[in-house]
Every structure is written in structure tokens, then in C-alpha cells.
Design a protein around this motif. Structure first.
Motif, PDB file in Angstrom:
ATOM      1  N   GLY A  38       1.382  -1.103   0.135  1.00  0.00           N
ATOM      2  CA  GLY A  38      -0.711  -0.232   0.025  1.00  0.00           C
ATOM      3  C   GLY A  38       0.942   1.577  -0.363  1.00  0.00           C
ATOM      4  O   GLY A  38       0.575   2.369   0.961  1.00  0.00           O
ATOM      5  N   ALA A  39       2.033   1.467  -0.438  1.00  0.00           N
ATOM      6  CA  ALA A  39       2.603   2.619  -0.888  1.00  0.00           C
ATOM      7  C   ALA A  39       2.163   3.484  -1.212  1.00  0.00           C
ATOM      8  O   ALA A  39       1.618   2.950  -2.667  1.00  0.00           O
ATOM      9  N   ALA A  40       2.313   4.780  -1.071  1.00  0.00           N
ATOM     10  CA  ALA A  40       0.897   5.564  -1.146  1.00  0.00           C
ATOM     11  C   ALA A  40       2.089   6.778  -1.428  1.00  0.00           C
ATOM     12  O   ALA A  40       2.847   7.552   0.345  1.00  0.00           O
ATOM     13  N   PHE A  41       2.368   8.054  -2.494  1.00  0.00           N
ATOM     14  CA  PHE A  41       2.644   9.337  -2.148  1.00  0.00           C
ATOM     15  C   PHE A  41       1.869  10.038  -3.002  1.00  0.00           C
ATOM     16  O   PHE A  41       1.945   9.770  -3.996  1.00  0.00           O
ATOM     17  N   LEU A  42       0.826  11.123  -2.890  1.00  0.00           N
ATOM     18  CA  LEU A  42       0.253  12.934  -3.363  1.00  0.00           C
ATOM     19  C   LEU A  42       1.479  13.576  -3.829  1.00  0.00           C
ATOM     20  O   LEU A  42       1.549  14.178  -2.667  1.00  0.00           O
ATOM     21  N   ALA A  43       1.917  13.772  -4.778  1.00  0.00           N
ATOM     22  CA  ALA A  43       2.386  15.500  -5.174  1.00  0.00           C
ATOM     23  C   ALA A  43       0.974  16.444  -4.645  1.00  0.00           C
ATOM     24  O   ALA A  43      -0.083  16.235  -5.119  1.00  0.00           O
TER      25      ALA A  43
END
Length: 169
Positions: A38-43
Motif C-alpha cells: 500500500g505504498a502511497a505518495f501524492l504530490a
């Protein structure tokens, strides 16, 4: 065996540390049946022209590389017929509904393709990508989503249905 420890050095942007720690963690695991990635990054939402290159690329570092590294390290410990589920939210929405999310959505689409390769390369595993529904999270708010204008789900929806069928497969 449930593993819920945190390791501050595990970061996709520091592969000299990250891959070492992921593989060290994996070497101590018992054979596993289900792996949720579930890796997640939102710029910060913005157009490609107005985005920060570093922040835009961080989406790929986290969402793709941050999924590939643990998968790579734990694959040798998979039980026969094990399942790998990767989370890829918002990938089904038309671009007009999610303006400014090119980094996030492009990286999650790359994640989907990577999972297809993982499935093809490991035919004894069940590999899937999951859209968890419209869940009110920090990333949801950062994206500009407004819960009062959308049909929302609770975190119970993906939490309760993601792994329940695996004992029966």
C-alpha cells in the motif's frame, strides 16, 4: 506472522538502505500467505507544467519503487498459492474528475503494469491490484476530494473484503 514494526531508514529514495532493510526483514519471516502493498505518495496537485519535478518524481519513487522493493525481497518466502494485493486508488476515474493528479495517477498506472508482470513471472501466486473504494484519507483530502460531494465508503469496506476469500481459493 504479523509484522507491523516501522523502520525509519526504509525509504524508496534511499535504496542503499531500503533494499537492505526490506530484505533483512524478509529473511526473518515465516512463509507468508497474503502480502498487501500500500505504498502511497501524492504530490501537491498541479499541472505538469507547474509541478515540482522532485515532488512529481517522488510519486514514482514511492508508489512504484516503494512497492517493488518489498515484493522483491519477500517473494522467496511466499507460501504456495500466496496472494499479493497492491492498492491503486483513483485509477478508474476520468482525468476531468481528478485534475492535477498526473504524478499520482501515472505512478499508480505504472504500478498496475508492474503487478501484471509480477503475476506473469510468478504463475503460482495470485496477484491483483485493488481500488479500495472512496475512503476518506489524508491523500483523499490532499487530492482536493470533498467527501460531502461524493459517494464515500468507510475503511471497513477494503479492510473487511481484501483478504477474506483467500482461505477458500
Amino acid at each position: 506472522m504479523w509484522h507491523n514494526d516501522t523502520y525509519p531508514a526504509i525509504a524508496p529514495t534511499r535504496p542503499e538502505l531500503s533494499i537492505y532493510y526490506w530484505c533483512e526483514i524478509a529473511s526473518g519471516l515465516d512463509p507468508w500467505d497474503v502480502l498487501i502493498l500500500g505504498a502511497a505518495f501524492l504530490a501537491t496537485p498541479s499541472s505538469i507544467a507547474e509541478s515540482s519535478t522532485e515532488s512529481w518524481w517522488q510519486s514514482f519513487e514511492t508508489n512504484v519503487k516503494g512497492t517493488m522493493m518489498p515484493a522483491k525481497c519477500v517473494l522467496p518466502r511466499a507460501s504456495p498459492g500466496a496472494a499479493i494485493i497492491a492498492v491503486a486508488a483513483a485509477t478508474l476515474l476520468p482525468l476531468t474528475m481528478v485534475p492535477g493528479l498526473s504524478a499520482y495517477l501515472s505512478s499508480k498506472l505504472a504500478l498496475i503494469k508492474m503487478m501484471e508482470y509480477l503475476a506473469a513471472e510468478n504463475p503460482s501466486l495470485f496477484v491483483a491490484t485493488l481500488h479500495p473504494g472512496m475512503v476518506e484519507t489524508e491523500i483523499f483530502h490532499k487530492s482536493g476530494g470533498q467527501a460531502d460531494q461524493l459517494p464515500m465508503d468507510t475503511v471497513n469496506l477494503p479492510a473487511e473484503f481484501t483478504v477474506w476469500p483467500f482461505p477458500y481459493l
